[in-house]
Design a protein around this motif. Structure first.
Motif, short mmCIF file in Angstrom:
data_model
loop_
_atom_site.label_atom_id
_atom_site.label_comp_id
_atom_site.label_asym_id
_atom_site.label_seq_id
_atom_site.Cartn_x
_atom_site.Cartn_y
_atom_site.Cartn_z
N VAL A 1 26.09 54.06 48.10
CA VAL A 1 27.43 53.97 48.90
C VAL A 1 27.67 52.21 48.91
CG1 VAL A 1 28.62 53.94 50.95
CG2 VAL A 1 27.46 55.90 50.02
N THR B 1 30.81 50.84 46.26
CA THR B 1 31.97 50.40 47.18
C THR B 1 32.17 48.92 46.90
OG1 THR B 1 30.85 50.51 49.32
CG2 THR B 1 32.19 52.40 48.40
N GLY C 1 31.40 54.03 67.54
CA GLY C 1 31.44 54.42 65.82
C GLY C 1 32.43 55.34 65.38
N GLY D 1 35.84 55.15 63.05
CA GLY D 1 35.79 55.59 61.52
C GLY D 1 37.09 56.84 61.67
N ALA E 1 40.84 52.41 59.01
CA ALA E 1 40.48 53.53 58.17
C ALA E 1 42.10 54.24 57.78
CB ALA E 1 39.87 54.73 59.13
N ILE F 1 39.59 49.26 49.46
CA ILE F 1 38.29 49.55 49.28
C ILE F 1 37.49 48.65 50.21
CG2 ILE F 1 36.17 49.99 47.82
CD1 ILE F 1 38.38 50.75 45.61
N GLY G 1 37.21 49.62 53.63
CA GLY G 1 36.29 50.38 53.83
C GLY G 1 34.86 50.15 53.95
N LEU H 1 34.41 48.52 57.35
CA LEU H 1 34.23 49.45 58.37
C LEU H 1 32.89 50.07 58.26
CD1 LEU H 1 36.23 51.05 60.20
CD2 LEU H 1 36.69 52.74 58.64
N PHE H 2 32.29 50.36 57.03
CA PHE H 2 31.00 50.89 56.72
C PHE H 2 30.08 50.12 57.57
CE2 PHE H 2 27.48 51.48 53.65
CZ PHE H 2 27.00 52.67 54.15
N THR I 1 30.27 50.03 61.45
CA THR I 1 29.94 51.46 62.09
C THR I 1 28.33 51.39 61.94
OG1 THR I 1 30.53 52.69 59.88
CG2 THR I 1 32.12 52.74 61.99
N PHE I 2 27.94 51.25 60.72
CA PHE I 2 26.41 51.22 60.41
C PHE I 2 25.58 50.51 61.63
CE2 PHE I 2 22.54 50.55 58.32
CZ PHE I 2 22.20 51.73 57.59
#
Lengths: 293, 325
Positions: B45, B49, B244, B248, B275, B294, B297, B300-301, B304-305
């Motif tokens: 991922v 990305t 989180g 998302g 999002a 992208i 994204g 955001l990843f 939130t991670f």
């Protein structure tokens, strides 16, 4: 008047008991507060959705946006096909992963890291998985397909299934493992014939709950499955799903499109609820059959 | 040695089976590979990305994170306005969802009679089963039109109070706004926060409860004196996991936030979030524009991670501490 225990534990009529009663009322009020949107959403979906809902709606092709009536057959087929194939990918892999964490990894460092990682991955926004499959598969093959959608949902389900499986395996008492090993069984035989059957109700119910979740997902499918107005039961070629159709039709100004969105929402909720109820029934039935636990 | 027995059991269960036959070893390898599949997924991922978003990252430089200008024709992509929108919507959602979730959890664990517990828990689970897009549909077709005119009334109440008259102000477009999105997301994250805090409250030892009651505490005093202090870490972790989720949340927000890339403190104005803008604009994008979406994204990843990672480590430490004592 003699003092009862109740008088001691629940002082009445002073500031303390008033505060206590107020707090209790607020707690009950929170439950009521969350029931309001639940009931409102369900009532509207059932009321608006039942106008069009029926066998014809579930099976016929999607008409043009402006026209009235019609159906969502291709979307029903797409949702079932995509979530079905996603489960086929994610559940066996996830169960094996759960077996590693609880039966082999236990408290070793890699297992602990993988455990936290799985937990964290369950919180990754679903649209990220859509972007992942888009960049990883769709950009390379230049093809939108139900297969790509299934991969995105499988990526979303995998960590959930791994952790659900592990939690259920952990409930199996070590005595069962030791008994089986003492009888001379190999580790793999012990796991497949003794441990896994004991945990099966919980694992099945966890997998079905993950499936119910995946069936309702929109964001991972949006960019990777394309669009179709005729039923496509194949994993290749563009496809569509109920969730994507609801999203596309929700903001359409045409009444026919909105009506189809509501009926599709009703269908999707029924599918999600069905899986949830089956999960509970399966786990209840298997638990009863296997006796205790 | 008194602890030799459990020690030996541990070795039996954990040590690699060196003398196993091929099939036994194969089973072990396959399950180990399956366990590591999460790690592989995470790596794929990230690489995939980030690679696809690279044209936007290198083209925009630091401006991607610090600029509020999102100008497609001029190839200028700054994510700050959307990051702001995500933050505002998530905060509204948390302010609404956290007290309600804690109230529900306390009701279930401390107040409800036994036969009411299961029905309440099932109803909350039902709330979690409803797909995001259905909340979005209900939000944009039913809730937003209903609340549209009420925003004006609420703005009237706070008219003369500084700060609040800016916050509770704005012009929603047929009901869609930051506030509408925040309320809908608040409803959606209530089940997850409820189930996490319920788990936390259930781990409070009953000796603490009984001790507080024995000292003459009312139920509320017992909750404040025994349940809350014991649950502080767990509640914080639950709030972070809820945050989180809120950040998302894509599809429902995309339908009710109103698509406007303006940074404003007015909560009743339409806006956009990271999002939701991906969902709304991806289809019409090309080239660096698409790479920038992208990139949103990817950001955001990462966020939130990080939030989820901290919360999980926190929970695990709490559990270990609880296990020791």
């Amino acid at each position: 008047m003699s003092m009862s225990v109740d008088d001691l534990t629940r002082p009445r009529g002073n500031a303390r008991s008033i505060r206590d009663a107020a707090a209790t009322t607020l707690m009950a009020a929170s439950v009521v507060a969350v029931m309001i949107p639940l009931v409102m959403v369900l009532v509207y979906v059932i009321r608006q959705g039942s106008a069009l809902f029926g066998w014809h709606f579930l099976t016929s092709d999607i008409p043009t946006t402006r026209s009235r009536g019609g159906g969502m057959g291709p979307a029903v087929a797409g949702t079932l096909l995509i979530t079905g194939f996603a489960s086929l990918l994610a559940i066996p892999l996830g169960v094996m992963g759960g077996i590693y964490l609880n039966e082999y990894g236990r408290n070793s460092r890699p297992a602990r890291i993988l455990r936290v990682l799985s937990d964290v991955m369950t919180g990754v926004p679903s649209i990220v998985m859509g972007l992942f499959i888009y960049t990883f598969l769709v950009l390379r093959t230049q093809a939108l397909s139900g297969f790509a959608g299934a991969l995105a949902l499988a990526a979303l389900m995998l960590p959930v299934v791994i952790r659900a499986t592990e939690e259920m395996l952990r409930l199996v008492p070590d005595d069962l493992r030791l008994g089986s090993l003492a009888l001379g069984s190999r580790r793999s035989t012990t796991i497949m014939r003794v441990v896994l059957p004991a945990a099966l109700p919980g694992i099945i119910s966890g997998a079905l709950l993950a499936l119910a979740r995946a069936a309702g997902e929109t964001a991972p499918l949006l960019f990777v499955i394309g669009i179709t107005t005729t039923t496509n039961w194949s994993l290749s070629g563009t496809n569509t799903a109920l969730s994507v159709q609801i999203f596309r039709n929700a903001t359409q100004p045409f009444e026919g499109a909105q009506q189809r969105a509501w009926a599709a929402a009703l269908t999707l909720i029924l599918i999600a609820f069905a899986f949830t109820i089956i999960a509970r029934l399966v786990s209840a039935a298997l638990t009863r059959r296997s006796g205790a636990t | 040695m008194t602890d030799s027995m459990p020690h030996q059991v541990d070795i039996l269960l954990v040590d690699p089976d060196r003398h196993g036959v091929a099939s036994d070893r194969a089973f072990r390898y396959i399950s180990t590979a399956a366990g590591f599949s999460v790690l592989a997924l995470l790596a794929l991922v990230l690489i995939s990305t980030t690679g696809a978003a690279w044209p936007a990252f290198s083209g925009q430089g630091l401006g991607f994170l610090t600029s509020t200008t999102w100008d497609v024709p001029n190839n200028e992509f700054g994510a700050l306005a959307f990051a702001y929108g995500t933050l505002v919507v998530s905060l509204i959602a948390l302010v609404l969802a956290v007290p309600v979730s804690i109230g529900i959890s306390l009701y279930i664990t401390e107040v409800a009679p036994h036969r009411l517990r299961k029905p309440v828990i099932y109803s909350i689970d039902l709330l979690a089963t409803i797909p995001s897009v259905v909340y979005g549909l209900w939000g944009v077709r039913v809730f937003a039109p209903w609340i549209d005119t009420r925003y004006e009334t609420v703005a009237g109440w706070f008219d003369s109070i500084p700060v609040l008259n800016t916050l509770f102000n704005g012009r929603p477009v047929s009901g869609v706004s930051f506030m509408t999105a925040g309320i809908i997301v608040g409803i959606m994250i209530t089940p997850i926060i409820t189930s996490l805090t319920r788990e936390v409250f259930a781990t409070v030892p009953s000796s603490l409860r009984e001790g507080a009651y024995a000292l003459g505490a009312t139920r509320w005093e017992m909750i404040r004196g025994a349940v809350f202090p014991h649950s502080r870490g767990g509640i914080t972790a639950a709030v972070m996991i809820g945050l989180g989720r809120a950040m998302g949340e894509t599809i429902a927000v995309a339908l009710v936030i109103g698509s406007s890339s303006v940074v404003t403190a007015r909560l009743f104005n339409p806006g956009d979030a990271m999002a939701s803008i991906i969902a709304n604009q991806f289809g019409e994008s090309t080239g660096e524009y698409r790479a920038a979406l992208i990139g949103l994204g990817v950001v955001l990843f990462f966020i939130t991670f990080l939030i989820n990672g901290l919360a999980r480590v926190w929970i695990n430490n709490g559990r270990r501490k609880a296990g020791v004592t």
